[in-house]
Design an enzyme around this catalytic site. Structure first.
Site, PDB file in Angstrom:
ATOM      1  N   CYS A 243       0.923  -1.179  -0.019  1.00 32.37           N
ATOM      2  CA  CYS A 243       0.107   0.162   0.044  1.00 32.37           C
ATOM      3  C   CYS A 243       0.764   1.217   0.052  1.00 32.37           C
ATOM      4  O   CYS A 243       0.423   2.538  -0.234  1.00 32.37           O
ATOM      5  CB  CYS A 243      -0.912   0.017   1.167  1.00 32.37           C
ATOM      6  SG  CYS A 243      -1.987  -1.358   1.152  1.00 32.37           S
TER       7      CYS A 243
ATOM      8  N   HIS B  18      -3.375   7.570   3.176  1.00 29.09           N
ATOM      9  CA  HIS B  18      -3.780   6.168   2.544  1.00 29.09           C
ATOM     10  C   HIS B  18      -5.020   5.980   2.932  1.00 29.09           C
ATOM     11  O   HIS B  18      -5.675   6.013   3.865  1.00 29.09           O
ATOM     12  CB  HIS B  18      -2.610   5.036   3.099  1.00 29.09           C
ATOM     13  CG  HIS B  18      -3.151   3.648   2.626  1.00 29.09           C
ATOM     14  ND1 HIS B  18      -3.632   3.375   1.306  1.00 29.09           N
ATOM     15  CD2 HIS B  18      -3.143   2.624   3.356  1.00 29.09           C
ATOM     16  CE1 HIS B  18      -3.842   2.035   1.233  1.00 29.09           C
ATOM     17  NE2 HIS B  18      -3.436   1.570   2.275  1.00 29.09           N
TER      18      HIS B  18
ATOM     19  N   ASN C 287     -10.065   0.011  -0.010  1.00 31.42           N
ATOM     20  CA  ASN C 287      -8.522   0.311  -0.071  1.00 31.42           C
ATOM     21  C   ASN C 287      -7.924  -0.147  -1.563  1.00 31.42           C
ATOM     22  O   ASN C 287      -8.004  -1.207  -2.013  1.00 31.42           O
ATOM     23  CB  ASN C 287      -7.598  -0.733   1.068  1.00 31.42           C
ATOM     24  CG  ASN C 287      -6.658  -0.477   0.960  1.00 31.42           C
ATOM     25  OD1 ASN C 287      -5.875  -0.159   0.072  1.00 31.42           O
ATOM     26  ND2 ASN C 287      -6.104  -1.151   2.195  1.00 31.42           N
TER      27      ASN C 287
HETATM   28  N1  ACO Z   1     -18.346  -8.656   8.572  1.00 34.06           N
HETATM   29  C1  ACO Z   1     -18.863  -8.988   9.808  1.00 34.06           C
HETATM   30  N2  ACO Z   1     -18.104  -9.291  10.639  1.00 34.06           N
HETATM   31  C2  ACO Z   1     -16.773  -9.329  10.552  1.00 34.06           C
HETATM   32  C3  ACO Z   1     -16.168  -9.119   9.109  1.00 34.06           C
HETATM   33  C4  ACO Z   1     -17.255  -8.815   8.294  1.00 34.06           C
HETATM   34  N3  ACO Z   1     -16.915  -8.344   7.030  1.00 34.06           N
HETATM   35  N4  ACO Z   1     -14.753  -9.254   9.212  1.00 34.06           N
HETATM   36  C5  ACO Z   1     -14.608  -9.698  10.613  1.00 34.06           C
HETATM   37  N5  ACO Z   1     -15.667  -9.806  11.223  1.00 34.06           N
HETATM   38  C6  ACO Z   1     -15.781 -10.235  12.651  1.00 34.06           C
HETATM   39  C7  ACO Z   1     -14.833 -10.931  13.189  1.00 34.06           C
HETATM   40  O1  ACO Z   1     -14.771 -12.347  12.691  1.00 34.06           O
HETATM   41  C8  ACO Z   1     -15.130 -10.780  14.580  1.00 34.06           C
HETATM   42  O2  ACO Z   1     -15.799 -11.600  15.171  1.00 34.06           O
HETATM   43  P1  ACO Z   1     -15.587 -12.577  16.228  1.00 34.06           P
HETATM   44  O3  ACO Z   1     -15.656 -11.323  17.378  1.00 34.06           O
HETATM   45  O4  ACO Z   1     -17.080 -13.170  16.511  1.00 34.06           O
HETATM   46  O5  ACO Z   1     -14.525 -13.180  16.556  1.00 34.06           O
HETATM   47  C9  ACO Z   1     -15.241  -9.455  14.702  1.00 34.06           C
HETATM   48  O6  ACO Z   1     -15.951  -9.010  13.576  1.00 34.06           O
HETATM   49  C10 ACO Z   1     -14.145  -8.463  15.145  1.00 34.06           C
HETATM   50  O7  ACO Z   1     -13.113  -8.809  14.344  1.00 34.06           O
HETATM   51  P2  ACO Z   1     -11.739  -7.688  14.641  1.00 34.06           P
HETATM   52  O8  ACO Z   1     -11.213  -8.155  13.452  1.00 34.06           O
HETATM   53  O9  ACO Z   1     -11.552  -7.580  15.856  1.00 34.06           O
HETATM   54  O10 ACO Z   1     -12.411  -6.405  13.797  1.00 34.06           O
HETATM   55  P3  ACO Z   1     -12.090  -5.038  13.651  1.00 34.06           P
HETATM   56  O11 ACO Z   1     -12.931  -3.949  14.223  1.00 34.06           O
HETATM   57  O12 ACO Z   1     -10.462  -4.857  14.024  1.00 34.06           O
HETATM   58  O13 ACO Z   1     -12.259  -4.639  12.215  1.00 34.06           O
HETATM   59  C11 ACO Z   1     -10.906  -4.700  10.241  1.00 34.06           C
HETATM   60  C12 ACO Z   1     -11.448  -5.507  11.217  1.00 34.06           C
HETATM   61  C13 ACO Z   1     -11.870  -3.804   9.324  1.00 34.06           C
HETATM   62  C14 ACO Z   1     -10.155  -5.608   9.268  1.00 34.06           C
HETATM   63  C15 ACO Z   1      -9.832  -3.854  10.959  1.00 34.06           C
HETATM   64  O14 ACO Z   1      -9.041  -4.583  11.784  1.00 34.06           O
HETATM   65  C16 ACO Z   1      -9.009  -3.047   9.933  1.00 34.06           C
HETATM   66  O15 ACO Z   1      -9.298  -2.337   9.151  1.00 34.06           O
HETATM   67  N6  ACO Z   1      -7.556  -3.287  10.056  1.00 34.06           N
HETATM   68  C17 ACO Z   1      -6.665  -2.656   8.977  1.00 34.06           C
HETATM   69  C18 ACO Z   1      -6.400  -3.570   8.259  1.00 34.06           C
HETATM   70  C19 ACO Z   1      -6.028  -2.777   6.661  1.00 34.06           C
HETATM   71  O16 ACO Z   1      -6.579  -2.066   6.496  1.00 34.06           O
HETATM   72  N7  ACO Z   1      -5.377  -3.794   5.860  1.00 34.06           N
HETATM   73  C20 ACO Z   1      -5.250  -3.083   4.414  1.00 34.06           C
HETATM   74  C21 ACO Z   1      -3.736  -3.056   4.428  1.00 34.06           C
HETATM   75  S1  ACO Z   1      -2.759  -2.432   5.386  1.00 34.06           S
HETATM   76  C22 ACO Z   1      -3.199  -0.784   5.330  1.00 34.06           C
HETATM   77  O17 ACO Z   1      -3.575  -0.405   4.164  1.00 34.06           O
HETATM   78  C23 ACO Z   1      -3.518  -0.105   6.513  1.00 34.06           C
END
Ligand code: ACO
Length: 324
Positions: A115, A251, A281
């Site tokens: 990214c 980003h 993204n």
């Molecule tokens: N829909 C519904 N529920 C979901 C989904 C979805 N699409 N995805 C995950 N969940 C669930 C999980 O399974 C989990 O369930 P559980 O509690 O029963 O185990 C719950 O939601 C919470 O999961 P978390 O991973 O803790 O959720 P979080 O609030 O962290 O959000 C997310 C997840 C959106 C991926 C976040 O962590 C994030 O944005 N991280 C950064 C990742 C990113 O942007 N990566 C891209 C490349 S790097 C960059 O560009 C920064």
């Protein structure tokens, strides 16, 4: 020391025609529009058409940037493309783009920093321009990230989209790209990666094992921490206070990550360019897409001071301080 500067004199971007809304996921996987909006800020993403490749997206973005700059293809003497989803393994997407543009002879190469690809590309190109090795550089961030998604993995497939952005850098006596800062720390490779490749081999799985593997929660925490550090580093290197920045151009991965960086900078959200809601993204495409949106919508004005930043797989991270 040369006093030549590298100025951004034109921007362009392109999003594929097909829009995929959050609602489309609801019938396929266990997710909801409300969850995706609340946790990421994403409402929709664009998906490249069958046969439409990263270099096709890059081509339109590049043509729009050249047109905005009033620069002919024959004047381009360097092409750098940030991408982690090249059309093919080789030639580079930059070489394919060069041919599609009708440019000839100039050096053309890709940079893979996930990214952070566009900021790496910008950092390299501005050094070519400042040292006199190039006069007019085309810097592109382009991706077809949807091609490497596992559409059954709700933790990743809702996050990404396809798109491209480009800038034209020109040697000038006036300040433009004031400073760039790029970093990497390979110890985090297992938090965000694609597990297959030519050398490691492919797998007997759907899409040959090509997929995004991510520990979202941990990536989130490191991203917030690291982006705060890089904006501090950029301000300190230029002896600037937080209030001197007119626009944050971040980003576009997750609205909550963007808001945390803005809060760290004491910037109200009305001085932050946000496009993640419209295209998710787009990895290397995201910063130049946001920059082009900010400029074309009239939000960002000539002469203003911009702080660009990104974070991605590697981990890699980077920033640029730009006077427009
Ligand atoms: N829909 C519904 N529920 C979901 C989904 C979805 N699409 N995805 C995950 N969940 C669930 C999980 O399974 C989990 O369930 P559980 O509690 O029963 O185990 C719950 O939601 C919470 O999961 P978390 O991973 O803790 O959720 P979080 O609030 O962290 O959000 C997310 C997840 C959106 C991926 C976040 O962590 C994030 O944005 N991280 C950064 C990742 C990113 O942007 N990566 C891209 C490349 S790097 C960059 O560009 C920064």
């Amino acid at each position: 020391m040369s006093s030549t500067q590298a100025r951004i004199i034109g921007t362009g971007s392109y999003l594929p025609a097909r829009i995929m809304t959050n609602a489309e996921f609801e019938s396929r996987i266990d997710t909801s529009d409300a969850w995706i909006r609340e946790r990421t800020g994403i409402e929709q993403r664009h998906v490249a058409a069958e046969g439409e490749t990263t270099s096709d997206l890059a081509l339109v973005a590049a043509q729009r940037a050249l047109e905005a700059a009033g620069v002919g293809v024959s004047e381009v003497d360097l092409i750098v493309v940030g991408t982690t989803t090249p059309d093919i393994i080789f030639p580079s997407t930059a070489c394919l783009l060069q041919h599609k543009l009708g440019a000839k002879d100039c050096p053309a190469f890709d940079v893979n920093a996930a990214c952070t690809g566009f900021l790496y590309a910008l950092s390299i190109a501005e050094k070519f321009v400042r040292t006199g090795a190039a006069r007019t550089a085309l810097v592109v961030g382009a991706e077809t990230l949807t091609r490497m998604l596992d559409w059954n993995d709700r933790g990743t497939c809702v996050l990404f989209g396809d798109g491209a952005g480009a800038v034209v850098l020109r040697a000038d006596s006036q300040l433009g790209v004031i400073s760039t800062h790029i970093h990497a720390d390979g110890q985090y490779q297992n938090l965000l990666y694609n597990p297959v490749g030519v050398s490691a081999g492919f797998k007997d799985e759907p899409n040959h094992g090509v997929r995004v593997m991510m520990s979202g929660n941990e990536v989130f925490r490191v991203a917030v921490r690291t982006l705060s550090r890089i904006v501090d580093e950029t301000l300190a290197a230029n002896q600037l206070s937080k209030d001197s920045i007119d626009w944050l151009v971040p980003h576009q991965a997750n609205l909550r990550i963007i808001s945390a960086t803005a809060k760290h900078l004491d910037m109200p959200m009305d001085r932050v360019i946000v496009t993640v809601n419209k295209h998710g993204n787009t990895s290397s495409g995201s910063v130049p897409l946001a920059l082009d949106h900010g400029i074309r919508s009239g939000l960002i004005k000539p002469g203003q001071l911009l702080l660009l930043e990104a974070f991605g797989g590697g981990f890699t991270w980077g920033s640029a301080l730009v006077r427009l």
